[in-house]
Design a protein around this motif. Structure first.
Motif, short mmCIF file in Angstrom:
data_model
loop_
_atom_site.label_atom_id
_atom_site.label_comp_id
_atom_site.label_asym_id
_atom_site.label_seq_id
_atom_site.Cartn_x
_atom_site.Cartn_y
_atom_site.Cartn_z
N LEU A 144 4.88 14.73 -13.27
CA LEU A 144 4.30 15.03 -14.57
C LEU A 144 3.36 16.22 -14.52
O LEU A 144 2.72 16.54 -15.53
N ASP A 145 3.25 16.85 -13.38
CA ASP A 145 2.43 18.05 -13.22
C ASP A 145 3.36 19.26 -13.22
O ASP A 145 4.21 19.40 -12.34
N GLU A 146 3.21 20.13 -14.24
CA GLU A 146 4.13 21.26 -14.37
C GLU A 146 4.09 22.20 -13.17
O GLU A 146 5.06 22.86 -12.86
N ARG A 147 2.95 22.25 -12.49
CA ARG A 147 2.84 23.13 -11.34
C ARG A 147 3.59 22.61 -10.13
O ARG A 147 4.05 23.37 -9.29
N ARG A 148 3.71 21.29 -10.00
CA ARG A 148 4.37 20.71 -8.82
C ARG A 148 5.65 19.96 -9.15
O ARG A 148 6.27 19.37 -8.27
N ARG A 149 6.03 19.99 -10.41
CA ARG A 149 7.21 19.23 -10.82
C ARG A 149 8.48 19.69 -10.11
O ARG A 149 9.33 18.87 -9.74
N HIS A 150 8.61 21.01 -9.92
CA HIS A 150 9.84 21.56 -9.36
C HIS A 150 9.74 21.80 -7.85
O HIS A 150 10.59 22.50 -7.29
N THR A 151 8.73 21.23 -7.22
CA THR A 151 8.63 21.32 -5.76
C THR A 151 9.36 20.13 -5.13
O THR A 151 9.93 19.28 -5.82
N ARG A 152 9.30 20.07 -3.82
CA ARG A 152 9.97 18.97 -3.11
C ARG A 152 9.14 17.69 -3.07
O ARG A 152 9.65 16.63 -2.70
N ILE A 153 7.88 17.79 -3.42
CA ILE A 153 6.99 16.63 -3.28
C ILE A 153 7.47 15.43 -4.09
O ILE A 153 7.55 14.31 -3.57
N PRO A 154 7.81 15.58 -5.40
CA PRO A 154 8.28 14.41 -6.14
C PRO A 154 9.53 13.77 -5.54
O PRO A 154 9.63 12.53 -5.46
N ALA A 172 0.83 -1.21 0.00
CA ALA A 172 0.00 0.00 0.00
C ALA A 172 0.87 1.25 0.00
O ALA A 172 0.59 2.22 -0.74
N ALA A 173 1.93 1.24 0.83
CA ALA A 173 2.82 2.41 0.87
C ALA A 173 3.55 2.57 -0.45
O ALA A 173 3.72 3.71 -0.95
N PHE A 174 3.97 1.45 -1.04
CA PHE A 174 4.68 1.53 -2.32
C PHE A 174 3.78 2.13 -3.40
O PHE A 174 4.21 3.03 -4.14
N ILE A 175 2.54 1.66 -3.50
CA ILE A 175 1.63 2.17 -4.53
C ILE A 175 1.34 3.65 -4.32
O ILE A 175 1.36 4.45 -5.27
N ALA A 176 1.10 4.03 -3.06
CA ALA A 176 0.80 5.44 -2.78
C ALA A 176 1.98 6.34 -3.12
O ALA A 176 1.82 7.40 -3.75
N LEU A 177 3.18 5.94 -2.74
CA LEU A 177 4.36 6.75 -3.01
C LEU A 177 4.69 6.78 -4.50
O LEU A 177 5.11 7.81 -5.04
N TYR A 178 4.50 5.64 -5.18
CA TYR A 178 4.76 5.58 -6.62
C TYR A 178 3.84 6.55 -7.37
O TYR A 178 4.29 7.34 -8.21
N LEU A 179 2.54 6.48 -7.07
CA LEU A 179 1.58 7.36 -7.74
C LEU A 179 1.86 8.83 -7.41
O LEU A 179 1.74 9.70 -8.28
N THR A 180 2.23 9.11 -6.17
CA THR A 180 2.53 10.48 -5.80
C THR A 180 3.74 11.01 -6.56
O THR A 180 3.72 12.13 -7.09
N ALA A 181 4.79 10.20 -6.63
CA ALA A 181 6.00 10.62 -7.33
C ALA A 181 5.74 10.85 -8.82
O ALA A 181 6.16 11.86 -9.39
N VAL A 182 5.05 9.91 -9.45
CA VAL A 182 4.81 10.01 -10.89
C VAL A 182 3.87 11.16 -11.21
O VAL A 182 4.11 11.97 -12.11
N PHE A 183 2.75 11.25 -10.49
CA PHE A 183 1.74 12.26 -10.80
C PHE A 183 2.28 13.68 -10.58
O PHE A 183 2.03 14.57 -11.38
N THR A 184 3.00 13.88 -9.48
CA THR A 184 3.53 15.23 -9.23
C THR A 184 4.67 15.58 -10.17
O THR A 184 4.83 16.74 -10.55
#
Length: 395
Positions: free
Chosen positions: A63-73, A49-61
């Motif tokens: 590929l989002d131009e607004r959050r790509r350059h933040t620390r979230i990815p 569950a943690a792997f899936i959540a972190l994977y989706l968070t890393a990929v989605f952020t």
């Protein structure tokens, strides 16, 4: 060749959902959890569950131009790496497939940063190979290591390629717009100089007429004749300048088409992509735009019209479509051979001019409703197009 180039230019980069199906690589691990074949299944389930959540968070952020350059990815990627190493060391087996997924996410997050991406991918590949060799066997070690290396590099390469193409396309369009603006500035400057000189001469001679009229009528009439000659010459020069400018700019015709459609209550959608074209090519395409839009306004009864211009390496394509009643033109007379004229200048005449220039024109219903006009021309039509433009000018 042009069709292939057009299809390539229409391709869009993979979106966020394109990387979600890769999570099915964990299907074997999930099945093992449900069948009770995994020690401490609750811990394994939490790890998945943690792997899936972190994977989706890393990929989605990423590929989002607004959050790509933040620390979230980056933070999500670090957390994903921790979970991956924990699952790989603790369970091994099919759980080692988390490493290719981690490498895939790393390629997405760190794309564009070669200094960071290379060492990270190599570290993940080596770690996966070592863990697989210790817990599995030599064959598993090579497979997992190679898969980890390949997934990260391929993901980064594909996304970087699409982004580079998008940047080049934007730069090319910006250069084209800049060239048009420079041409407009040049034209306005030339027209200003022409009118300024002409009006100065006219004012000086008009003052001379006013001074000479009471004293020397013959001299005053001579000055008045000079004013007439200067005015006629200026009018000729202005017409030549304006005519050349109008016929040399497809952008001007597109702007006029948009204005005409808006005035007729028709929603106008104008798209243009590709490098600047030769003046002769733009002039001929301008005639097509003028004729096609006139037919749409007069005869189609449409509520929406789309005009698209795409120029590739060797071909330029112009397409005009509407959602009207499937009628794009109407006979307005006949040619000498009895063939009906269509839409004033006529689609037949346009087709003949395009054919002479090495292109073609096609028109007809667009599906159940609407009308479509398509024209293609070689990018460099040379003197043939220039001759056709001169013929169209005098028609």
């Amino acid at each position: 060749m042009y069709a292939t180039t057009a299809r390539i230019e229409r391709l869009k980069p993979p979106g966020r959902r394109a990387f979600v199906p890769w999570l099915f690589m964990l299907t074997g691990d999930v099945q093992a959890l449900f069948k009770g074949k995994t020690p401490l299944p609750w811990l394994g389930a939490a790890g998945v569950a943690a792997f899936i959540a972190l994977y989706l968070t890393a990929v989605f952020t990423a590929l989002d131009e607004r959050r790509r350059h933040t620390r979230i990815p980056l933070l999500a990627l670090v957390g994903l790496a921790v979970v991956t190493y924990a699952l790989g060391i603790g369970y091994a087996g099919n759980w080692l497939l988390c490493f290719p997924l981690l490498s895939l996410a790393s390629g997405i997050v760190l794309r564009g940063g070669r200094r960071q991406l290379g060492p990270v991918i190599l570290t993940l590949s080596g770690s996966a190979g070592i863990i697989a060799g210790l817990r599995g066997g030599p064959s598993d070690s090579l497979t997992v290591s190679y898969g980890t290396l390949l997934s990260g590099l391929v993901a980064a390469a594909i996304l970087s390629l699409f982004e580079t193409v998008a940047q080049l396309r934007a730069t090319r369009q910006e250069l084209a717009r800049t060239a048009v603006e420079k041409e407009r500035l040049r034209f306005s400057r030339d027209l200003h100089d022409l009118l300024g000189h002409t009006m100065s001469v006219v004012v000086v001679k008009a003052e001379a007429v006013r001074r000479l009229a009471p004293k020397n009528l013959e001299a005053a009439l001579g000055q008045a004749a000079d004013i007439e000659a200067v005015g006629r010459q200026a009018l000729t020069e202005i017409r030549e300048a304006v005519t050349g400018y109008r016929e040399g700019s497809l952008a001007t015709e597109l702007d006029r088409a948009r204005s005409a459609l808006d005035a007729a209550g028709i929603e106008a959608v104008v798209r243009r992509e590709g490098p600047p074209l030769a003046p002769q090519t733009e002039a001929l395409l301008g005639w097509v735009v003028r004729e096609g839009v006139t037919n749409v306004v007069r005869h189609s009864g449409a509520s929406r019209c789309e005009i698209e211009v795409r120029s590739g390496m060797d071909q330029v394509r112009l397409e005009i479509t509407d959602d009207g009643g499937g009628v794009g033109s109407r006979a307005t007379g006949t040619y000498a051979d009895g063939t009906p004229k269509i839409g004033g200048t006529g689609l037949k005449g346009l087709a003949e001019r395009l054919s002479t220039a090495g292109g073609w024109l096609e028109s007809g219903p667009a599906g159940r409703r609407g009308f479509r006009l398509v024209a293609e021309l070689p990018v460099d039509t040379g003197d043939v197009v220039e001759a056709e433009v001169e013929g169209a000018r005098t028609a």
